[in-house]
Write a protein that holds these residues in place. Sequence first.
Motif, PDB file in Angstrom:
ATOM      1  N   LEU A   5      37.305  15.585  70.363  1.00 17.70           N
ATOM      2  CA  LEU A   5      38.335  15.628  71.287  1.00 17.70           C
ATOM      3  C   LEU A   5      39.719  15.515  70.727  1.00 17.70           C
ATOM      4  O   LEU A   5      39.855  14.824  69.717  1.00 17.70           O
ATOM      5  CB  LEU A   5      38.301  14.457  72.385  1.00 17.70           C
ATOM      6  CG  LEU A   5      36.919  14.435  73.153  1.00 17.70           C
ATOM      7  CD1 LEU A   5      36.983  13.513  74.353  1.00 17.70           C
ATOM      8  CD2 LEU A   5      36.572  15.775  73.782  1.00 17.70           C
ATOM      9  N   LYS A   6      40.717  16.265  71.324  1.00 17.92           N
ATOM     10  CA  LYS A   6      42.055  16.190  70.613  1.00 17.92           C
ATOM     11  C   LYS A   6      42.861  15.271  71.651  1.00 17.92           C
ATOM     12  O   LYS A   6      42.438  15.009  72.916  1.00 17.92           O
ATOM     13  CB  LYS A   6      42.690  17.621  70.748  1.00 17.92           C
ATOM     14  CG  LYS A   6      41.775  18.697  69.563  1.00 17.92           C
ATOM     15  CD  LYS A   6      42.566  19.924  69.807  1.00 17.92           C
ATOM     16  CE  LYS A   6      41.493  20.871  68.955  1.00 17.92           C
ATOM     17  NZ  LYS A   6      41.712  20.456  67.361  1.00 17.92           N
ATOM     18  N   SER A   8      45.301  15.747  73.293  1.00 14.33           N
ATOM     19  CA  SER A   8      45.961  16.502  74.361  1.00 14.33           C
ATOM     20  C   SER A   8      44.637  16.303  75.538  1.00 14.33           C
ATOM     21  O   SER A   8      44.897  16.585  76.925  1.00 14.33           O
ATOM     22  CB  SER A   8      46.166  18.096  74.443  1.00 14.33           C
ATOM     23  OG  SER A   8      44.858  18.547  73.879  1.00 14.33           O
ATOM     24  N   ASN A   9      43.693  16.031  75.313  1.00 11.45           N
ATOM     25  CA  ASN A   9      42.341  15.728  76.101  1.00 11.45           C
ATOM     26  C   ASN A   9      42.886  14.985  77.261  1.00 11.45           C
ATOM     27  O   ASN A   9      43.325  13.836  77.048  1.00 11.45           O
ATOM     28  CB  ASN A   9      41.191  15.166  75.412  1.00 11.45           C
ATOM     29  CG  ASN A   9      40.032  15.142  76.234  1.00 11.45           C
ATOM     30  OD1 ASN A   9      39.769  14.066  77.043  1.00 11.45           O
ATOM     31  ND2 ASN A   9      39.083  15.977  76.683  1.00 11.45           N
ATOM     32  N   ARG A  11      41.031  12.907  79.366  1.00  6.49           N
ATOM     33  CA  ARG A  11      40.370  11.622  79.425  1.00  6.49           C
ATOM     34  C   ARG A  11      41.228  10.605  78.484  1.00  6.49           C
ATOM     35  O   ARG A  11      41.353   9.671  78.643  1.00  6.49           O
ATOM     36  CB  ARG A  11      39.109  11.796  78.866  1.00  6.49           C
ATOM     37  CG  ARG A  11      37.980  12.203  79.736  1.00  6.49           C
ATOM     38  CD  ARG A  11      36.585  11.801  79.456  1.00  6.49           C
ATOM     39  NE  ARG A  11      36.546  10.674  79.412  1.00  6.49           N
ATOM     40  CZ  ARG A  11      35.594   9.891  78.366  1.00  6.49           C
ATOM     41  NH1 ARG A  11      35.025  10.749  77.357  1.00  6.49           N
ATOM     42  NH2 ARG A  11      35.400   8.478  78.255  1.00  6.49           N
ATOM     43  N   LYS A  13      44.067  11.174  77.256  1.00  6.11           N
ATOM     44  CA  LYS A  13      45.450  10.563  77.985  1.00  6.11           C
ATOM     45  C   LYS A  13      45.346   9.733  79.021  1.00  6.11           C
ATOM     46  O   LYS A  13      46.411   8.553  79.113  1.00  6.11           O
ATOM     47  CB  LYS A  13      46.146  11.922  78.686  1.00  6.11           C
ATOM     48  CG  LYS A  13      46.795  13.007  77.684  1.00  6.11           C
ATOM     49  CD  LYS A  13      47.317  14.060  78.626  1.00  6.11           C
ATOM     50  CE  LYS A  13      47.860  15.123  77.515  1.00  6.11           C
ATOM     51  NZ  LYS A  13      48.431  16.424  78.365  1.00  6.11           N
ATOM     52  N   THR A  65      32.223   8.898  71.458  1.00  2.23           N
ATOM     53  CA  THR A  65      32.793  10.141  71.545  1.00  2.23           C
ATOM     54  C   THR A  65      33.409  10.364  70.350  1.00  2.23           C
ATOM     55  O   THR A  65      34.247   9.501  69.937  1.00  2.23           O
ATOM     56  CB  THR A  65      33.611  10.208  72.809  1.00  2.23           C
ATOM     57  OG1 THR A  65      32.711  10.240  74.094  1.00  2.23           O
ATOM     58  CG2 THR A  65      34.329  11.506  72.972  1.00  2.23           C
ATOM     59  N   VAL A  67      36.447  11.906  68.232  1.00  3.00           N
ATOM     60  CA  VAL A  67      37.939  12.484  68.522  1.00  3.00           C
ATOM     61  C   VAL A  67      38.588  12.546  67.226  1.00  3.00           C
ATOM     62  O   VAL A  67      37.896  12.384  66.023  1.00  3.00           O
ATOM     63  CB  VAL A  67      38.587  11.311  68.806  1.00  3.00           C
ATOM     64  CG1 VAL A  67      38.167  10.721  70.510  1.00  3.00           C
ATOM     65  CG2 VAL A  67      38.683  10.026  68.199  1.00  3.00           C
ATOM     66  N   ALA A  71      43.977  12.200  67.813  1.00  2.00           N
ATOM     67  CA  ALA A  71      43.808  11.548  69.218  1.00  2.00           C
ATOM     68  C   ALA A  71      43.272  10.041  68.776  1.00  2.00           C
ATOM     69  O   ALA A  71      43.796   9.105  69.662  1.00  2.00           O
ATOM     70  CB  ALA A  71      42.321  12.193  69.617  1.00  2.00           C
TER      71      ALA A  71
END
Length: 257
Positions: A5-6, A8-9, A11, A13, A65, A67, A71
């Motif tokens: 995940l980046k 900007s995701n 979740r 944020k 998860t 990242v 992130a």
Amino acid sequence: MSEPLKASNARLKDLRRLSRRSERSERRLFLADGPKAVEAALEAGCVEEVFAVPGAPVPGGVPTTLVDERALAALSDSVSPAGVVALCRYVDVPLADALAGARLVALCADVRDPGNAGTVIRCADAAGADAVVLAGQSVDLYNPKTIRASVGSAFHLPVAVEPTAADAVRAAREAGLTLLAADGAGELGLYDAALAEVLRGPTAWLFGNEAWGLPEELAALADHRVAIPIHGRAESLNLSTAAALCLYESARGRESR
């Protein structure tokens, strides 16, 4: 395997909002940053999810998860994030539970610096204390700097949060603890024989604010005021250093019983 995940995701944020105390308190969730904190949180059973960069050692048995580096940096307030962050449930306990059966307690009144608060928790853990109480206007236990400074100890022993310092002191006395105020003008010295006798029984050390110490009305509630001798020209000791000396003197007293 899915892509990390980046920052900007959506979740991630949402999780970044946990940097605010009000958000943490409302959701009773916080972020524990770094391998030591995550390992201790996993042992305590309070982890909801782990976020890690590819290649970081990740635990089994808990949702994880991946990242990317940016992130993870967004989830951490550390200058050099260590590759793993855990989303955790609150771990503080009711004051009565923390004091029940306790023989050594560190009670922090209006301790504002998260590094000091976390280090006191770490010292209490190392000295074999049964609980820590953050009372009055003390820093949030779940401030990322507090958790990081505790190096996992915030998950090792019961920590209670009490909004009124005087109520915490009275509760400690009702639990059968002798109250010792760390006070430079104390009538007992840390190494006095009279104090050694006191330390054989259940005790709670009362530590005050870093800048102004204990207010008179709070120190007056203690059974004894205890001064740490200053042999050189230093004006005083850092709060966490003073707490370490007091707690370890208690540990020594317990061993001599």
